[in-house]
Structures are given as structure tokens and as C-alpha cells.
Design a protein around this motif. Structure first.
Motif, PDB file in Angstrom:
ATOM      1  N   ILE A  16      -8.763  -4.608  -1.443  1.00 55.44           N
ATOM      2  CA  ILE A  16      -7.920  -5.741  -1.056  1.00 55.44           C
ATOM      3  C   ILE A  16      -7.517  -6.558  -2.270  1.00 55.44           C
ATOM      4  CG2 ILE A  16      -7.899  -7.933   0.210  1.00 55.44           C
ATOM      5  CD1 ILE A  16      -9.690  -6.565   2.320  1.00 55.44           C
ATOM      6  N   GLU A  17      -8.453  -6.767  -3.165  1.00 60.21           N
ATOM      7  CA  GLU A  17      -8.187  -7.591  -4.350  1.00 60.21           C
ATOM      8  C   GLU A  17      -7.119  -6.970  -5.247  1.00 60.21           C
ATOM      9  OE1 GLU A  17      -8.603 -11.146  -6.031  1.00 60.21           O
ATOM     10  OE2 GLU A  17      -9.773 -10.486  -4.288  1.00 60.21           O
ATOM     11  N   TYR A  18      -7.045  -5.632  -5.247  1.00 66.43           N
ATOM     12  CA  TYR A  18      -6.125  -4.930  -6.138  1.00 66.43           C
ATOM     13  C   TYR A  18      -4.703  -4.860  -5.584  1.00 66.43           C
ATOM     14  CZ  TYR A  18     -10.690  -3.205  -7.727  1.00 66.43           C
ATOM     15  OH  TYR A  18     -11.997  -3.107  -8.151  1.00 66.43           O
ATOM     16  N   ILE A  19      -4.562  -4.941  -4.275  1.00 68.26           N
ATOM     17  CA  ILE A  19      -3.249  -4.689  -3.660  1.00 68.26           C
ATOM     18  C   ILE A  19      -2.646  -5.928  -3.021  1.00 68.26           C
ATOM     19  CG2 ILE A  19      -3.835  -2.268  -3.250  1.00 68.26           C
ATOM     20  CD1 ILE A  19      -4.341  -2.983  -0.313  1.00 68.26           C
ATOM     21  N   LYS A  20      -3.183  -7.100  -3.327  1.00 70.10           N
ATOM     22  CA  LYS A  20      -2.697  -8.333  -2.704  1.00 70.10           C
ATOM     23  C   LYS A  20      -1.198  -8.517  -2.917  1.00 70.10           C
ATOM     24  CE  LYS A  20      -6.594 -11.490  -2.164  1.00 70.10           C
ATOM     25  NZ  LYS A  20      -7.248 -12.724  -2.633  1.00 70.10           N
TER      26      LYS A  20
ATOM     27  N   ARG B  25      -5.525  -8.517   5.419  1.00 74.31           N
ATOM     28  CA  ARG B  25      -6.330  -9.284   4.472  1.00 74.31           C
ATOM     29  C   ARG B  25      -5.655  -9.358   3.100  1.00 74.31           C
ATOM     30  NH1 ARG B  25     -11.953  -9.750   5.117  1.00 74.31           N
ATOM     31  NH2 ARG B  25     -11.867 -10.582   2.985  1.00 74.31           N
ATOM     32  N   ALA B  26      -4.949  -8.303   2.732  1.00 77.84           N
ATOM     33  CA  ALA B  26      -4.279  -8.270   1.433  1.00 77.84           C
ATOM     34  C   ALA B  26      -2.922  -8.979   1.468  1.00 77.84           C
ATOM     35  CB  ALA B  26      -4.083  -6.833   0.967  1.00 77.84           C
TER      36      ALA B  26
ATOM     37  N   ILE C 101      -6.953  -3.983   6.401  1.00 72.24           N
ATOM     38  CA  ILE C 101      -6.790  -4.072   4.948  1.00 72.24           C
ATOM     39  C   ILE C 101      -5.447  -4.725   4.617  1.00 72.24           C
ATOM     40  CG2 ILE C 101      -6.455  -2.729   2.835  1.00 72.24           C
ATOM     41  CD1 ILE C 101      -9.346  -2.723   3.609  1.00 72.24           C
TER      42      ILE C 101
ATOM     43  N   VAL D 215      -0.028  -7.989   2.550  1.00 79.00           N
ATOM     44  CA  VAL D 215       1.078  -7.170   2.067  1.00 79.00           C
ATOM     45  C   VAL D 215       2.302  -7.413   2.936  1.00 79.00           C
ATOM     46  CG1 VAL D 215      -0.605  -5.442   1.320  1.00 79.00           C
ATOM     47  CG2 VAL D 215       0.602  -5.100   3.478  1.00 79.00           C
TER      48      VAL D 215
END
Length: 305
Positions: free
Chosen positions: A222-226, A262-263, A259, A265
Motif C-alpha cells: 500500500i505504501e508503495y502504490i499510494k 487503502r492506497a 488494497i 488509487v
């Protein structure tokens, strides 16, 4: 300006059939074409999608399960037979180079072009490619074997000149344009400062795409694809098969949606469907219970960022 786009060549898992094609897709971004995974039959799907082989210079392989790379040697062989001279860069887990080298060694094939192998082994977010327009990162996933996702992100463009407003200021010369494009204010001969926003337009929005397949339900990504504009996340199973998903290192549609939510997107694309579920709209329906902007990806369909 041409929009960035993603063309799905295959979006099913494991066994290819006359209707189901294993994972493969082409991302077009800032004039570059990136082949992401290369399941069996990819070159046939490329032809159907009318994507020219010589446009593919960079190939990204997520992991070494066959449904994600069994089409690669065939594609590389076709490049050779077509007389390709332009080199190819392959970003893949350690081991793929050996597989490719063994094949061409024992088929007594000396390729007419060079392959640049970039072997991936990091278990952290890592920048693996960069040019003047794009930067690309590997994303650590959680699967039965070492696997990466990929994050593609445009670099900021220069500001666009507002020629109509610029012509109102006689002091501005063509030689001042580069500084204006970089966002700098302009100072006239009499010392008046004209803010840059009055002389230029905002550059196009920076776009980003994340590919996450194959992976278990894995919160660290999640942190990488926010905030990415488009996320492709595997959804091999429906939630009725959640235990099977966990055992095999895969995700369900509702887990992919969680996911995405939460991200934060912009849009979620589902894929890597198990062949046991012939109606892919079931995946979309399940995911929409959690995340509204979701679509079940389909072969030979193009999606815009």
C-alpha cells in the motif's frame, strides 16, 4: 499529446486455452512501450493488438512461474528471425538469464541483437530504470517464489508557455523561454517582477501505473502504490476460495479492492483470474463491494491512465 495507455494481452492464470491467455500487457507511456510479463502466446496477442515488435525495447518479468514468461523465448526468437538489430533490456529475477542462455546455446542460435539482462533480487522498493521522462521501480510482493511488481511513474514536465500573455511583455525574448518553462518568474527591464503563472500554463498531470501480480494479500505494498492513477492487482480467486488463495500465494477480488481503497488509487484493474471462474464479471462485482472504480480487465482491451 498521446495518452498513456495499458493494453491487456492476457489476464488469466496458469493454463492457456482458446479463450484464456496468461499474463502479459503493454504499457505505453511518454512514447515508450513496456512489455510486462510474457505468458505463452504473447507474440500472437501482440499481433492481434497491432503493437509493432520493434517498439518493444524494455521487458519486465515479475517472477519465474511459467505463465508469466513462457512466451518470452518464442518472442526473442521471433525478434531474431525478423532481423532485429536493436538491443532489448530484460528486467527479471535472477535465473531467467540462465534459462534464456541455455535455450539459445542448445538450439545453436546466435542472436543478431544484444540482450541486456538486469537481474532483480531486492526485497525492498528499488529504482530499476530511469530516463529523462520516466522512472520505474520494482515492488516487493509476497508469493510462493521471489516476485516483484512494478511501479511506472512519469517525471514532471516543464510548464507550457502562454504565448498570448508573453507577447504583451516586450522585454521577454525567445532566450527567456527556457527559464519560464522551468517555472521562474520574469523581471522586466524596469524591475517589475511578473509571476510565472501569469506567463505559463501548468504542465500535464504526472501519471503513474502499478502492476501487482502474483501476490498474496500483502498490506506493505500500500505504501508503495499510494495515489497511482491505475493499479493492476491480481484477483486469482473469489472470496469463497480465500483459503486456497492464501495457500497458493494469491489474492481474492475483495482483497485487491481493499488494497486499492487503502492506497487511494484512482482506478483498479483486476486480473490473473483462475480458469475455474469463467465469468470475470463476478470478480468485478465482488470488488465493487469495497472499491467503486474497478473493472475486470479483458484481453486485447486498452485502458487509459
Amino acid at each position: 499529446m498521446k495518452k498513456s495507455s495499458l493494453t491487456i494481452l492476457g489476464c488469466h492464470s496458469s493454463i492457456p486455452t482458446n479463450k484464456f491467455h496468461p499474463t502479459s500487457q503493454v504499457l505505453e507511456m511518454k512514447g515508450f512501450f513496456f512489455l510486462i510479463d510474457c505468458g505463452e502466446g504473447t507474440q500472437v496477442q501482440l499481433r492481434k493488438a497491432k503493437i509493432k515488435f520493434n517498439k518493444i525495447i524494455h521487458i519486465f518479468i515479475s517472477h519465474l512461474h511459467g505463465d508469466h514468461f513462457f512466451g518470452l523465448i518464442g518472442l526473442l526468437s521471433t525478434f531474431h528471425l525478423l532481423g532485429r538489430e536493436k538491443s532489448v533490456s530484460i528486467y527479471a529475477p535472477k535465473g531467467l538469464k540462465e534459462i534464456i542462455d541455455v535455450h539459445f546455446k542448445w538450439s545453436y542460435t546466435k542472436l543478431k541483437y544484444c540482450i541486456d539482462h538486469i537481474e532483480l533480487s531486492s526485497k525492498k522498493l528499488e529504482k530499476i530504470m530511469e530516463n529523462e521522462k520516466i522512472e520505474i521501480f520494482s515492488i516487493p510482493l509476497k508469493h510462493r517464489i521471489y516476485a516483484n511488481g512494478f511501479l511506472f511513474r512519469e517525471k514532471p514536465s516543464n510548464r507550457k508557455l502562454n504565448i498570448k500573455e508573453i507577447k504583451k511583455i516586450p522585454d521577454i525574448q525567445i532566450g527567456d523561454y527556457p527559464n519560464l518553462k522551468l517555472g521562474k518568474d520574469f523581471k522586466t527591464n524596469n524591475g517589475r517582477v511578473i509571476p510565472n503563472f501569469q506567463l505559463t500554463f501548468d504542465p500535464p498531470k504526472i501519471l503513474s501505473y502499478a502492476f501487482c501480480s502474483d501476490t498474496s494479500f500483502y498490506l506493505p505494498i500500500i505504501e508503495y502504490i499510494k495515489y497511482v492513477d491505475l493499479l493492476y492487482h491480481e484477483s486469482t480467486f473469489l472470496k469463497t476460495e480465500e483459503n486456497r488463495a492464501m495457500k497458493t500465494g494469491h489474492s481474492t477480488a475483495n482483497q485487491a479492492a481493499y488494497i486499492a481503497k487503502r492506497a487511494k488509487v484512482k482506478k483498479l484493474l483486476l486480473g490473473h483470474y483462475s480458469n475455474r471462474f469463467p465469468n470475470i464479471k463476478e470478480f468485478e462485482k465482488e470488488a465493487k463491494e469495497i472499491f467503486f472504480n474497478v473493472e475486470a480487465s479483458e484481453p486485447l482491451k486498452t485502458y487509459y491512465l
